[in-house]
Design a protein around this motif. Sequence first.
Motif, PDB file in Angstrom:
ATOM      1  N   LYS A 121     141.186  -0.835 -14.569  1.00  0.00           N
ATOM      2  CA  LYS A 121     141.346   0.442 -15.285  1.00  0.00           C
ATOM      3  C   LYS A 121     141.016   0.333 -16.765  1.00  0.00           C
ATOM      4  O   LYS A 121     140.266   1.163 -17.293  1.00  0.00           O
ATOM      5  CB  LYS A 121     142.757   0.983 -15.066  1.00  0.00           C
ATOM      6  N   PRO A 122     141.548  -0.667 -17.486  1.00  0.00           N
ATOM      7  CA  PRO A 122     141.198  -0.739 -18.918  1.00  0.00           C
ATOM      8  C   PRO A 122     139.723  -1.009 -19.175  1.00  0.00           C
ATOM      9  O   PRO A 122     139.160  -0.493 -20.143  1.00  0.00           O
ATOM     10  CB  PRO A 122     142.083  -1.870 -19.449  1.00  0.00           C
ATOM     11  N   VAL A 123     139.053  -1.771 -18.324  1.00  0.00           N
ATOM     12  CA  VAL A 123     137.620  -2.023 -18.515  1.00  0.00           C
ATOM     13  C   VAL A 123     136.841  -0.733 -18.270  1.00  0.00           C
ATOM     14  O   VAL A 123     135.895  -0.414 -19.008  1.00  0.00           O
ATOM     15  CB  VAL A 123     137.132  -3.164 -17.598  1.00  0.00           C
ATOM     16  N   THR A 124     137.221   0.031 -17.248  1.00  0.00           N
ATOM     17  CA  THR A 124     136.558   1.303 -16.986  1.00  0.00           C
ATOM     18  C   THR A 124     136.748   2.262 -18.160  1.00  0.00           C
ATOM     19  O   THR A 124     135.797   2.933 -18.600  1.00  0.00           O
ATOM     20  CB  THR A 124     137.108   1.935 -15.693  1.00  0.00           C
ATOM     21  N   ARG A 125     137.968   2.330 -18.686  1.00  0.00           N
ATOM     22  CA  ARG A 125     138.236   3.198 -19.836  1.00  0.00           C
ATOM     23  C   ARG A 125     137.397   2.779 -21.035  1.00  0.00           C
ATOM     24  O   ARG A 125     136.794   3.626 -21.720  1.00  0.00           O
ATOM     25  CB  ARG A 125     139.727   3.138 -20.194  1.00  0.00           C
ATOM     26  N   LEU A 126     137.336   1.487 -21.294  1.00  0.00           N
ATOM     27  CA  LEU A 126     136.573   0.995 -22.430  1.00  0.00           C
ATOM     28  C   LEU A 126     135.084   1.282 -22.254  1.00  0.00           C
ATOM     29  O   LEU A 126     134.399   1.705 -23.199  1.00  0.00           O
ATOM     30  CB  LEU A 126     136.806  -0.509 -22.606  1.00  0.00           C
ATOM     31  N   ALA A 127     134.555   1.054 -21.055  1.00  0.00           N
ATOM     32  CA  ALA A 127     133.139   1.345 -20.798  1.00  0.00           C
ATOM     33  C   ALA A 127     132.838   2.812 -21.077  1.00  0.00           C
ATOM     34  O   ALA A 127     131.826   3.151 -21.706  1.00  0.00           O
ATOM     35  CB  ALA A 127     132.782   0.984 -19.363  1.00  0.00           C
TER      36      ALA A 127
END
Length: 409
Positions: A121-127
């Motif tokens: 989830k945090p990687v998707t948000r950051l992307a």
Amino acid sequence: MTDLPDLPSPFGAADAADPYPSYDRLRASGGMRRIRIRPGLEPWLVSRYEDVRDVLGDERLSTDPATTTEEVRAAIRAGRAEEQVALLGRNLLSVDPPDHTRMRRVMSRALSARRTVDLEKPVTRLADELLDELGRRGAGDLLADYTLPLAVSVICRIIGIPEEDHARFRAWGRALVRAELEDMTAFDRVSDEMAEYFVPFILGRRHSPRDDLVSVLASARDEDRLDDHELISLVYQLFFAGHESSAYFMANAVLTLLRHPAELARLRANPELLPGAIEELLRYEGSVKVPTWRFAKRDLVIAGAAVAQGEPVLALLASAGRDPGRHPDGAGELRIDRADTAHLAFSHGIHHCMGSAVGRLESRIAVSRLLDRFPNLRLAVPEDALRWRVNLMMRGVCELPVALGRPAS
């Protein structure tokens, strides 16, 4: 045993954009060849898949630079920063068992499967945040503006760097890439700035542990305990190895798909193929050409060549992935639905990359979010205008200018 003439290095400027014909010649010329990189540094090089795999798992070879000669160590020091990683303290890339076994055991607890899953989830948000900014501009350098800051923030999150400090590390990441490309004297300055942050941060976790990787490493006890020097070196190595190879691979993956529009169209039409496509892209255009230096512990024979004690041996991962001996069904072709994508992009043996699961996850997210949001993505410059890094270890462009086109509705 063979007695073949030395060959020119395939790592120069003439091979930067397309090294694969040189790799083809290396594989055809013999299993093990000596190449000339610079005075005092003439390592042996293996390029065929099976030979590369054997070298990576050969216990007769050491990654400890203390096992080679001072002349070789000095020649490595004269190279680019990425070549010097084996000389940067005691870490997983530069020690042998039993110390390597101890460090890897501690690291395996820190890089748990749960930590990787929790990154989704945090990687998707950051992307998406990075793509929001790119979308507002309509164009940009995909390496500097997307894959590099994404990879830096992911490794910062794993290490436990507070989110408010991620921007500082992104700036350092960009500065380190520029230093390696243009101004090596700046590398030491940036490293010193990072040390001023890193050392007290890392040692502080011994006294005030939290739920992060550094705290797990710092809290190891008894026979697994890391001394301060090992702890600092290990975290440094994790940052350097963890962000650069991922950033360049994600950029390589996107560029390769843009160069193969039919395969890109298939992937857009069949997004379920993405996990396999990532493996095929790792095989076809991985970011690590050569992993850590190996040195012969004693006189030995490898792939028919006599290697003297202390001599360096390099394993050419980028060549192994395109070896027709391993992939007779079109090793030089990109096929995102290839059934057998066997590759050595994450190395092999006891030095197999411990962050491979994280690398796969962030690559999958980075590529899928980009393709989903920008169906008209294209290169903003002609292919032959792209600048490629000229180095021994890393495969990638210096920048990747793209035009995003209209976003998906």
